[in-house]
Scaffold this motif. Sequence first.
Motif: not given
Length: 313
Positions: A35-39, A41-50, A88-94
């Motif tokens: 699974e690949m999840v993204r953030t 504002q540095h918060q994981l989005f729909m993690l439980e669904d993934h 930086p705050r405005q960046h996000d992670l996969g």
Amino acid sequence: MSEAQAYLNGVFIPDAEARLSVTDLGIVYGASVTEMVRTFQHQLFMLEDHLERLSGALEYVGIETPVPFSELKQVCETLVGRNAALLPRQHDLGLTVFITAGHNLPYLGLAELEACQTPTVCVHTFPLAFELWDQKYSNGQNLLRSEVQPLNAAIFDPGVKSRSRIHLYRADKLVRQKNPQASALLFDPAGYVAETTVGNFFLVKGNQILSPRPEYVLGGISQKMVIRLAKQLGLDYQETDISPNMIHEADEALTSSTAYCLMPVTRFEDRPLSQGVPGPVYQKLLTAWSQAVGVDILQQAREIGAARRQALS
């Protein structure tokens, strides 16, 4: 902490040290679900669904993970908390989770039977590469029909997200021999649309959003978000057979995927769609998505993508 970390088999380690052995079945057979999840504002989005989809994939292929999913969720959140602090705050992670079937017994023999029966569990992150898609939000993408077909459920359920995806690699490879800027759109054996190599496909016709039937499609987590937003905006969502002619006659075409969320299709084969520019329904959906996650998705991608291209020039 000055460098990113990863999680491998119960231990947090420097990301650069997260490696698989050549005996791992994830390499030998591609026997791995992911699974690949993204953030945002540095918060994981729909993690439980993934993670729920990951659980179904593990059950389907017969891999018993040694990590309870409550613990795996905590690992994901901990890793993002640590690695996002380097951005930086405005960046996000996969964030990628993958679990392999363990090691290959014929390579190691019975002396390593336990290792061969113990799945490999890895979680790692990466800064989202906005420069790969930021301009497509405004310019759209070009899809070409692929000669490669999607998985057949009689062989392997296409609704299971695995690392055995060589057919998708080949699909884009063949399409890009014709047009290096295009991406592949796969069709099922009956000639109806299935999916792209990285996400789900949608048509807009009037007040309707149409998506392919699920038999040959990996049901996307971002697709769930499109359905939710469509209802929020008063749009009718239906799953149906989509022919090539229907694409040409539609008002708009879109794709969804975890990293970029939603992308317009402005060209199919050799013909423009929606007059070659993103359409109003796409713009409404992307705006609603941005409002839901508290991030201007388009602005974020434009600013970071442009900065990265400038740094590379």
